[in-house]
Scaffold this motif. Structure first.
Motif, PDB file in Angstrom:
ATOM      1  N   GLU A  50     187.991 -17.893 -57.777  1.00 56.30           N
ATOM      2  CA  GLU A  50     187.079 -18.813 -58.460  1.00 56.30           C
ATOM      3  C   GLU A  50     187.852 -19.896 -59.206  1.00 56.30           C
ATOM      4  O   GLU A  50     187.485 -21.074 -59.180  1.00 56.30           O
ATOM      5  N   THR A  94     182.146 -27.170 -51.241  1.00 52.56           N
ATOM      6  CA  THR A  94     181.179 -26.764 -52.267  1.00 52.56           C
ATOM      7  C   THR A  94     180.388 -25.546 -51.821  1.00 52.56           C
ATOM      8  O   THR A  94     180.110 -24.640 -52.624  1.00 52.56           O
ATOM      9  N   GLN A  95     180.044 -25.500 -50.530  1.00 51.43           N
ATOM     10  CA  GLN A  95     179.314 -24.347 -50.001  1.00 51.43           C
ATOM     11  C   GLN A  95     180.174 -23.087 -50.057  1.00 51.43           C
ATOM     12  O   GLN A  95     179.687 -22.003 -50.412  1.00 51.43           O
ATOM     13  N   GLY A 100     180.407 -21.992 -53.655  1.00 54.50           N
ATOM     14  CA  GLY A 100     179.130 -21.409 -54.079  1.00 54.50           C
ATOM     15  C   GLY A 100     178.957 -19.991 -53.578  1.00 54.50           C
ATOM     16  O   GLY A 100     178.481 -19.113 -54.309  1.00 54.50           O
ATOM     17  N   ARG A 101     179.347 -19.771 -52.319  1.00 53.58           N
ATOM     18  CA  ARG A 101     179.266 -18.420 -51.761  1.00 53.58           C
ATOM     19  C   ARG A 101     180.164 -17.458 -52.537  1.00 53.58           C
ATOM     20  O   ARG A 101     179.781 -16.327 -52.846  1.00 53.58           O
TER      21      ARG A 101
END
Length: 456
Positions: A94, A381-382, A385-386
């Motif tokens: 993260e 970004t996807q 986000g996952r």
């Protein structure tokens, strides 16, 4: 003489009870210690006797243990182990993937911003063209750095699982050895409480490493198996876990000469948690980044081939994609020059026809296996986000598992743990019992002496 014998048996019983309480108090801070207490019972008089009885005896030293609470503690250890091992890896990813200064999104934005700068000023400007080549190198470096983070985590996960297997084998052998000692102690009438505590501590440690099923046997031993049914310990016989296969690890269990393949994603505990993280989070993320790098490289290279360089020659590929490379997954082609950038659509140096097509690539879509079809500008970004969803779910599960573990330990402690106040009361009670019996012995001696004087 029955008075003296009764008092003597009471004094001996109180001494044993005091000994049990003193052992409890001595182990007040001993992890995993199960408190004991002397179980007293009256000794009946002989058949046909008019006596009140033949005193008291210690039937057994009773362990305060609740099998259900112990099993709950082991199950909670497995759940806690599964989620606690994966959270540090999720947190690291993260921070790395969400860092604006090091993310893939900023690298993609930087590359297309450099293309826009050329289109808005002068497509023949060497400094501006150099910015494009430099931005391409930085973008490749971002992809390679991210891939290196994934590879480092994969190596760490696999090393950790190998270490868990070695540790588990030591614990499994210890449980089997303690089982044999407990069975022998029960057969010879010895007190096996310390051995049982040591074995249950070993089972608790193993439960944190993998999910277990534990069953009690009539001889006092405990059989231990995996959640998937394979036996780890039967009585005094241990099994042995093995890991092989290098990077693509495979796990087996050998028991009584038979070898079973293990699916560690179903093992539970730390071993299962690490395997699930590798299969469901880490490898898909790495695959997604690789797919993103490959498709961006293919689109840019294809468009460059459709244009013309400064000297009017056909365009050359800018990126080189190396599938499977651990350090240079994506790189700028060796020897690539600013003049090789094919911005012209008609062969004229000042034309920007092909450059406009290159700029438009950012608004095109790519397809990634775990996410689907997304805009290039949104792909990273996807992925982030996952990852965030996986991390939040694991944090929630970890918090729940920690609460369940704390509650299970507290429940076990309420039954099996030593209560200092309770033991203080027992000390006073058994001390009074001992003193009362000594008083009875004193009275019995006085009566005996008086009888002798009468006879003399």
């Amino acid at each position: 003489m029955s008075i003296l014998n009764n008092a003597l048996s009471g004094a001996v019983a109180s001494q044993l009870a005091l000994s049990a309480s003193s052992q409890n108090i001595a182990n007040l801070q001993t992890k995993g210690y199960t408190r004991q207490s002397a179980l007293l019972s009256a000794v009946a008089p002989a058949a046909g006797s008019s006596q009140a009885g033949n005193g008291v005896r210690v039937t057994e030293l009773m362990r305060f243990s609740d099998s259900y609470k112990t099993q709950q503690m082991w199950r909670s250890a497995s759940d806690l182990g599964a989620h606690s091992q994966t959270q540090p890896y999720l947190t690291q990813l993260e921070k790395v993937m969400g860092d604006d200064t090091a993310s893939l999104s900023s690298g993609v934005d930087g590359f297309f911003a450099a293309l826009n700068s050329v289109a808005g000023v002068d497509p023949t400007s060497t400094p501006l063209r150099q910015q494009v080549v430099t931005a391409a190198g930085l973008l490749a470096q971002r992809f390679n750095s991210m891939n290196n983070v994934y590879n480092a985590q994969l190596q760490s996960v696999r090393q950790q699982r190998s270490a868990l297997v070695d540790s588990a084998n030591t614990t499994i052998a210890s449980i089997a050895s303690l089982n044999a000692q407990i069975a022998n102690a029960n057969a010879t009438g010895s007190n096996p409480s310390a051995l049982i505590d040591a074995r249950d501590q070993a089972i608790d440690s193993l439960a944190g490493q993998m999910g277990l099923e534990v069953s009690d046997q009539p001889d006092g031993t405990r059989n231990v198996s995996l959640k998937t049914g394979q036996s780890l310990v039967l009585g005094g016989v241990p099994g042995k876990l093995s890991v092989s296969g290098g990077a693509a690890q495979t796990f087996t269990l050998t028991f009584a000469g038979t070898t079973f393949d293990l699916d560690t994603t179903k093992a539970g505990g730390q071993l299962g948690g690490l395997s699930v993280y590798e299969q469901d989070t880490l490898l898909p993320l790495q695959q997604g980044v690789a797919e993103m790098a490959q498709q961006i490289a293919d689109k840019v290279n294809t468009q460059l081939k459709a244009g013309y360089a400064m000297d009017g020659s056909a365009g050359k590929p800018l990126f080189v994609y190396n599938p499977g490379s651990t350090s240079n997954m994506l790189q700028v082609a060796d020897g690539y020059q600013t003049s090789d950038l094919a911005f012209s659509g008609d062969g004229k140096p000042g034309d920007t026809g092909n450059l406009q097509q290159l700029v438009a690539i950012k608004s095109q879509t790519i397809t990634m296996a775990k996410i689907g079809t997304v805009l290039i500008s949104d792909a990273d970004t996807q992925l982030v986000g996952r990852l965030a969803v996986d991390s939040q779910q694991n944090k929630g599960a970890l918090k729940t598992a920690q609460t369940m573990r704390d509650q299970a330990v507290a429940d076990w402690q309420s039954t099996s743990g030593v209560n200092q106040d309770e033991e203080a009361v027992h000390l006073v009670e058994y001390q009074n019992m001992y003193q009362a019996n000594m008083k009875v012995m004193s009275v019995a001696n006085a009566l005996f002496d008086a009888t002798l004087q009468m006879m003399g």
